[in-house]
Motif scaffolding. Structure first.
Motif, PDB file in Angstrom:
ATOM      1  N   UNK A  42       0.708  -1.141  -0.085  1.00  0.00           N
ATOM      2  CA  UNK A  42       0.096   0.235  -0.116  1.00  0.00           C
ATOM      3  C   UNK A  42       0.743   1.280   0.115  1.00  0.00           C
ATOM      4  N   UNK A  43       0.605   2.142  -1.034  1.00  0.00           N
ATOM      5  CA  UNK A  43       1.411   3.621  -1.192  1.00  0.00           C
ATOM      6  C   UNK A  43       0.559   4.643  -0.305  1.00  0.00           C
ATOM      7  N   UNK A  44      -0.518   4.733  -0.509  1.00  0.00           N
ATOM      8  CA  UNK A  44      -1.385   5.453  -0.080  1.00  0.00           C
ATOM      9  C   UNK A  44      -2.944   5.113   0.016  1.00  0.00           C
ATOM     10  N   UNK A  45      -3.950   5.928   0.327  1.00  0.00           N
ATOM     11  CA  UNK A  45      -5.347   5.456   0.217  1.00  0.00           C
ATOM     12  C   UNK A  45      -5.902   5.092  -0.924  1.00  0.00           C
ATOM     13  N   UNK A  46      -6.195   3.880  -1.585  1.00  0.00           N
ATOM     14  CA  UNK A  46      -6.656   3.239  -2.530  1.00  0.00           C
ATOM     15  C   UNK A  46      -5.592   3.494  -3.622  1.00  0.00           C
ATOM     16  N   UNK A  47      -4.136   3.192  -3.197  1.00  0.00           N
ATOM     17  CA  UNK A  47      -3.281   3.352  -4.027  1.00  0.00           C
ATOM     18  C   UNK A  47      -2.214   2.152  -3.757  1.00  0.00           C
ATOM     19  N   UNK A  48      -2.078   1.341  -4.498  1.00  0.00           N
ATOM     20  CA  UNK A  48      -1.028   0.156  -4.205  1.00  0.00           C
ATOM     21  C   UNK A  48       0.017   0.091  -5.232  1.00  0.00           C
ATOM     22  N   UNK A  49       1.133  -0.661  -4.960  1.00  0.00           N
ATOM     23  CA  UNK A  49       2.102  -1.156  -6.152  1.00  0.00           C
ATOM     24  C   UNK A  49       2.268  -2.613  -5.927  1.00  0.00           C
ATOM     25  N   UNK A  50       2.607  -3.348  -7.034  1.00  0.00           N
ATOM     26  CA  UNK A  50       2.533  -4.801  -7.100  1.00  0.00           C
ATOM     27  C   UNK A  50       3.898  -4.924  -7.526  1.00  0.00           C
ATOM     28  N   UNK A  51       4.626  -5.574  -6.395  1.00  0.00           N
ATOM     29  CA  UNK A  51       6.269  -6.058  -6.406  1.00  0.00           C
ATOM     30  C   UNK A  51       6.673  -6.995  -7.429  1.00  0.00           C
ATOM     31  N   UNK A  52       7.428  -6.555  -8.588  1.00  0.00           N
ATOM     32  CA  UNK A  52       7.481  -7.790  -9.504  1.00  0.00           C
ATOM     33  C   UNK A  52       6.370  -7.841 -10.488  1.00  0.00           C
ATOM     34  N   UNK A  53       5.342  -7.052 -10.359  1.00  0.00           N
ATOM     35  CA  UNK A  53       4.217  -7.282 -11.135  1.00  0.00           C
ATOM     36  C   UNK A  53       4.195  -6.377 -12.593  1.00  0.00           C
ATOM     37  N   UNK A  54       3.718  -6.788 -13.638  1.00  0.00           N
ATOM     38  CA  UNK A  54       3.432  -5.914 -14.842  1.00  0.00           C
ATOM     39  C   UNK A  54       2.062  -5.549 -14.936  1.00  0.00           C
ATOM     40  N   UNK A  55       2.027  -4.484 -15.824  1.00  0.00           N
ATOM     41  CA  UNK A  55       0.556  -3.797 -15.868  1.00  0.00           C
ATOM     42  C   UNK A  55      -0.589  -4.750 -15.778  1.00  0.00           C
TER      43      UNK A  55
END
Length: 250
Positions: A56-69
């Motif tokens: 989780x980066x922020x509210x309603x904001x995530x990053x997928x580690x190692x993931x593609x679009x």
């Protein structure tokens, strides 16, 4: 409330995705799921052979580690939204254009393609320009396209590839429905050496060679218009289909 699912291929830290997120938040909830690194040119790939993590980066904001679009679209739809379709999936804003044959490499366009495969109306946004892009102005044009899609909808088998000139909103001449353009590739593989003297290689483009044909995506952005190209998932060459049926006797 409207719900948007947002991804990109430049990474969650990109100014393009931040500008689009901020702009869309004025009209609805924006669920943002983006890669943890720059994946320009990754195309339409899904990760099957290794596990992924989400942060989780922020509210309603995530990053997928190692993931593609495409991975990020799955995480957003199945995990964050629990299988509830958003009103629209937006991919971008990409730092640079996605025109002509480049769409086959583009992780930005592939994010929208994956949304369409999942039955979600989807749009890919890219900025035509690479130096000092004014993403706030580009996002204004993206918002205009989003509002038009929400108003009129789009065919079920279609997703949109939108390229926006790096101009102020007032300088944009208009919006054109375009076809995919063409270019002549001139690329090479550079042979270099690492600090230990061992060979390494780098694929690079020498010339872009765009064809300035009226009605194409490149023609539109070159002349200051927003290019909106409808794409679909069926890659069948229907012009060749009948010819091959008639001429091939196997």
């Amino acid at each position: 409330m409207l719900t948007f699912l947002l991804t990109n291929d430049d990474g969650y830290f990109s100014e393009g995705i931040k500008a689009l997120r901020d702009t869309l938040k004025s009209i609805g909830r924006v669920v943002c799921v983006a890669p943890d690194r720059n994946l320009s040119g990754v195309g339409h790939s899904l990760t099957f052979n290794s596990p992924l993590r989400i942060r989780r980066v922020d509210e309603d904001f995530w990053t997928v580690i190692g993931g593609t679009p495409a991975d990020c679209v799955h995480f957003g739809y199945y995990l964050i939204l629990d299988g509830k379709k958003p009103d629209l999936l937006c991919s971008g804003i990409n730092e640079g254009p996605n025109l002509g044959e480049d769409i086959t490499y583009s992780g930005t366009v592939s994010g929208a393609m994956e949304g369409r495969i999942l039955g979600i109306p989807s749009v890919a946004f890219s900025a035509f320009g690479r130096d000092e892009i004014n993403f706030e102005e580009v996002a204004k044009c993206a918002k205009d396209v989003v509002l038009k899609v929400l108003e009129t909808g789009m065919p079920e088998d279609t997703y949109l590839n939108v390229n926006i000139p790096n101009l102020s909103r007032d300088e944009i001449k208009g919006f054109l429905i375009t076809r995919q353009g063409k270019r002549s590739y001139k690329e090479k593989v550079l042979r270099l050496s690492d600090p230990h003297g061992k060979p390494i290689y780098w694929i690079t483009a020498e010339e872009f060679g765009w064809r300035l044909e009226e009605g194409t995506d490149y023609w539109a952005v070159y002349h200051g218009y927003v290019s909106i190209t409808p794409l679909h998932l069926d890659l069948t060459n229907y012009r060749a289909l009948k010819e091959l049926k008639d001429s091939w006797k196997l």
